[in-house]
Scaffold this motif. Structure first.
Motif, PDB file in Angstrom:
ATOM      1  N   PRO A  41       0.868  -0.900   0.275  1.00  0.00           N
ATOM      2  CA  PRO A  41       0.154   0.519   0.406  1.00  0.00           C
ATOM      3  C   PRO A  41       0.362   1.945   0.038  1.00  0.00           C
ATOM      4  O   PRO A  41       1.783   0.961   0.339  1.00  0.00           O
ATOM      5  N   THR A  42       0.087   2.080  -0.580  1.00  0.00           N
ATOM      6  CA  THR A  42       0.615   3.703  -0.356  1.00  0.00           C
ATOM      7  C   THR A  42       0.558   4.985   1.141  1.00  0.00           C
ATOM      8  O   THR A  42      -0.825   4.183   1.354  1.00  0.00           O
ATOM      9  N   ALA A  43       1.082   5.623   1.240  1.00  0.00           N
ATOM     10  CA  ALA A  43       0.562   6.073   1.863  1.00  0.00           C
ATOM     11  C   ALA A  43      -0.586   7.182   2.357  1.00  0.00           C
ATOM     12  O   ALA A  43      -1.765   7.024   2.886  1.00  0.00           O
ATOM     13  N   ASP A  44      -1.316   6.724   0.532  1.00  0.00           N
ATOM     14  CA  ASP A  44      -2.323   7.803   0.565  1.00  0.00           C
ATOM     15  C   ASP A  44      -3.752   6.389   0.526  1.00  0.00           C
ATOM     16  O   ASP A  44      -4.511   6.751   0.095  1.00  0.00           O
ATOM     17  N   GLY A  45      -2.866   5.268   0.609  1.00  0.00           N
ATOM     18  CA  GLY A  45      -4.472   4.041   0.684  1.00  0.00           C
ATOM     19  C   GLY A  45      -4.163   3.401  -0.727  1.00  0.00           C
ATOM     20  O   GLY A  45      -5.344   2.527  -0.655  1.00  0.00           O
ATOM     21  N   GLN A  46      -3.694   3.837  -1.936  1.00  0.00           N
ATOM     22  CA  GLN A  46      -3.542   3.114  -2.972  1.00  0.00           C
ATOM     23  C   GLN A  46      -2.631   2.110  -2.979  1.00  0.00           C
ATOM     24  O   GLN A  46      -2.029   1.414  -1.961  1.00  0.00           O
ATOM     25  N   TRP A  47      -2.197   1.261  -3.806  1.00  0.00           N
ATOM     26  CA  TRP A  47      -1.327  -0.523  -3.700  1.00  0.00           C
ATOM     27  C   TRP A  47      -0.367   0.121  -5.383  1.00  0.00           C
ATOM     28  O   TRP A  47      -0.745   0.673  -6.658  1.00  0.00           O
ATOM     29  N   THR A  48       0.846  -0.023  -4.813  1.00  0.00           N
ATOM     30  CA  THR A  48       1.770  -0.405  -6.385  1.00  0.00           C
ATOM     31  C   THR A  48       2.011  -1.733  -5.910  1.00  0.00           C
ATOM     32  O   THR A  48       2.826  -2.772  -5.313  1.00  0.00           O
ATOM     33  N   ALA A  49       2.860  -1.945  -7.764  1.00  0.00           N
ATOM     34  CA  ALA A  49       3.926  -3.604  -7.395  1.00  0.00           C
ATOM     35  C   ALA A  49       4.853  -3.315  -8.079  1.00  0.00           C
ATOM     36  O   ALA A  49       5.437  -3.018  -8.973  1.00  0.00           O
ATOM     37  N   ASP A  50       6.023  -3.304  -6.719  1.00  0.00           N
ATOM     38  CA  ASP A  50       7.297  -3.132  -7.486  1.00  0.00           C
ATOM     39  C   ASP A  50       7.957  -4.580  -7.968  1.00  0.00           C
ATOM     40  O   ASP A  50       8.462  -4.862  -7.197  1.00  0.00           O
ATOM     41  N   LEU A  51       8.243  -4.319  -9.356  1.00  0.00           N
ATOM     42  CA  LEU A  51       8.598  -5.891 -10.083  1.00  0.00           C
ATOM     43  C   LEU A  51      11.058  -5.413  -9.736  1.00  0.00           C
ATOM     44  O   LEU A  51      11.141  -5.587 -10.909  1.00  0.00           O
ATOM     45  N   SER A  52      10.752  -4.460  -9.021  1.00  0.00           N
ATOM     46  CA  SER A  52      12.368  -4.891  -9.023  1.00  0.00           C
ATOM     47  C   SER A  52      13.255  -5.122  -9.010  1.00  0.00           C
ATOM     48  O   SER A  52      14.488  -5.597 -10.345  1.00  0.00           O
ATOM     49  N   VAL A  54      12.979  -8.422  -9.843  1.00  0.00           N
ATOM     50  CA  VAL A  54      13.474  -8.856 -11.742  1.00  0.00           C
ATOM     51  C   VAL A  54      13.525  -8.022 -12.662  1.00  0.00           C
ATOM     52  O   VAL A  54      13.081  -8.041 -14.367  1.00  0.00           O
ATOM     53  N   GLY A  55      14.041  -6.468 -12.164  1.00  0.00           N
ATOM     54  CA  GLY A  55      14.322  -5.512 -13.573  1.00  0.00           C
ATOM     55  C   GLY A  55      13.577  -4.426 -13.919  1.00  0.00           C
ATOM     56  O   GLY A  55      13.362  -4.755 -14.882  1.00  0.00           O
ATOM     57  N   GLY A  56      12.310  -5.409 -13.340  1.00  0.00           N
ATOM     58  CA  GLY A  56      10.814  -4.240 -13.995  1.00  0.00           C
ATOM     59  C   GLY A  56      10.439  -3.315 -12.954  1.00  0.00           C
ATOM     60  O   GLY A  56      11.098  -2.709 -12.391  1.00  0.00           O
ATOM     61  N   PRO A  57       9.082  -3.056 -13.924  1.00  0.00           N
ATOM     62  CA  PRO A  57       9.234  -0.832 -13.364  1.00  0.00           C
ATOM     63  C   PRO A  57       8.442  -1.538 -12.276  1.00  0.00           C
ATOM     64  O   PRO A  57       8.004  -2.861 -11.361  1.00  0.00           O
ATOM     65  N   ARG A  58       7.554  -0.645 -11.406  1.00  0.00           N
ATOM     66  CA  ARG A  58       6.753  -0.356 -10.718  1.00  0.00           C
ATOM     67  C   ARG A  58       5.514  -0.088 -11.351  1.00  0.00           C
ATOM     68  O   ARG A  58       5.301   1.022 -11.911  1.00  0.00           O
ATOM     69  N   LEU A  59       4.535  -0.608 -10.492  1.00  0.00           N
ATOM     70  CA  LEU A  59       2.921  -0.846 -11.998  1.00  0.00           C
ATOM     71  C   LEU A  59       2.425  -0.005 -10.552  1.00  0.00           C
ATOM     72  O   LEU A  59       2.171  -0.031  -9.356  1.00  0.00           O
ATOM     73  N   GLY A  60       1.446   1.103 -10.848  1.00  0.00           N
ATOM     74  CA  GLY A  60       0.624   1.893 -10.486  1.00  0.00           C
ATOM     75  C   GLY A  60       0.765   2.978 -10.119  1.00  0.00           C
ATOM     76  O   GLY A  60       1.353   3.627 -10.940  1.00  0.00           O
ATOM     77  N   PRO A  61      -0.062   3.702  -9.642  1.00  0.00           N
ATOM     78  CA  PRO A  61      -0.900   2.860  -8.392  1.00  0.00           C
ATOM     79  C   PRO A  61      -2.339   2.308  -8.660  1.00  0.00           C
ATOM     80  O   PRO A  61      -2.734   2.969  -9.788  1.00  0.00           O
ATOM     81  N   PHE A  62      -2.894   1.626  -8.298  1.00  0.00           N
ATOM     82  CA  PHE A  62      -3.852   0.789  -8.206  1.00  0.00           C
ATOM     83  C   PHE A  62      -5.173   1.193  -7.709  1.00  0.00           C
ATOM     84  O   PHE A  62      -4.291   1.213  -5.844  1.00  0.00           O
ATOM     85  N   SER A  63      -6.468   1.407  -7.349  1.00  0.00           N
ATOM     86  CA  SER A  63      -6.539   1.887  -6.083  1.00  0.00           C
ATOM     87  C   SER A  63      -7.332   0.322  -5.285  1.00  0.00           C
ATOM     88  O   SER A  63      -7.674   0.430  -4.027  1.00  0.00           O
ATOM     89  N   PHE A  64      -7.329  -0.634  -5.478  1.00  0.00           N
ATOM     90  CA  PHE A  64      -7.592  -2.098  -4.662  1.00  0.00           C
ATOM     91  C   PHE A  64      -6.466  -2.576  -4.923  1.00  0.00           C
ATOM     92  O   PHE A  64      -5.856  -3.079  -6.339  1.00  0.00           O
ATOM     93  N   ARG A  65      -5.650  -3.525  -4.013  1.00  0.00           N
ATOM     94  CA  ARG A  65      -4.899  -4.655  -4.208  1.00  0.00           C
ATOM     95  C   ARG A  65      -4.775  -5.734  -5.038  1.00  0.00           C
ATOM     96  O   ARG A  65      -4.135  -6.517  -5.513  1.00  0.00           O
ATOM     97  N   SER A  66      -6.297  -6.419  -5.347  1.00  0.00           N
ATOM     98  CA  SER A  66      -6.493  -7.689  -6.734  1.00  0.00           C
ATOM     99  C   SER A  66      -5.672  -7.185  -7.413  1.00  0.00           C
ATOM    100  O   SER A  66      -5.688  -7.794  -8.592  1.00  0.00           O
ATOM    101  N   GLU A  67      -5.892  -6.003  -7.749  1.00  0.00           N
ATOM    102  CA  GLU A  67      -6.056  -4.685  -9.085  1.00  0.00           C
ATOM    103  C   GLU A  67      -4.335  -5.020  -9.315  1.00  0.00           C
ATOM    104  O   GLU A  67      -3.517  -5.577 -10.601  1.00  0.00           O
ATOM    105  N   ALA A  68      -3.442  -4.497  -8.592  1.00  0.00           N
ATOM    106  CA  ALA A  68      -2.215  -4.605  -8.244  1.00  0.00           C
ATOM    107  C   ALA A  68      -1.725  -5.843  -8.937  1.00  0.00           C
ATOM    108  O   ALA A  68      -0.181  -6.411  -9.005  1.00  0.00           O
TER     109      ALA A  68
END
Length: 98
Positions: A41-52, A54-68
């Motif tokens: 979760p982020t400080a404002d209640g959103q969600w991110t997926a950090d793929l660093s 495996v050499g990937g990006p940070r995805l998001g933010p998403f409103s729901f954990r299931s989306e992330a």
């Protein structure tokens, strides 16, 4: 989210898949399960997926954990799963990521 389980066997014999509890990877030998990303979760209640890991990006933010989580799995399947296995050693050393 696509429910198809994909298993990739590299040239070195390394088996790679996105973890799924529906399949017991132990039937293929002694699995080494490593975290490929972090869904947090982020400080404002959103969600991110950090793929660093495996050499990937940070995805998001998403409103729901299931989306992330769904975005995480989609990215791993499209970019990590099919990558040349020479990038990932067949016998990981401490500190290696996924």
């Amino acid at each position: 989210m696509d429910e198809t389980l994909e298993i990739v066997v590299g040239r070195s014999g390394t088996v790679r898949m996105v973890y799924d509890e529906a399949f017991d990877g132990r039937c293929l030998g002694h699995p080494s399960i490593r975290r490929g990303s972090e869904v947090e979760p982020t400080a404002d209640g959103q969600w991110t997926a950090d793929l660093s890991r495996v050499g990937g990006p940070r995805l998001g933010p998403f409103s729901f954990r299931s989306e992330a989580l769904a975005a995480e799995v989609t990215w791993l399947r499209r970019h990590w799963l099919v990558r040349d296995d020479s990038v990932f050693p067949s016998h990981p050393t401490p500190g290696d990521s996924l």
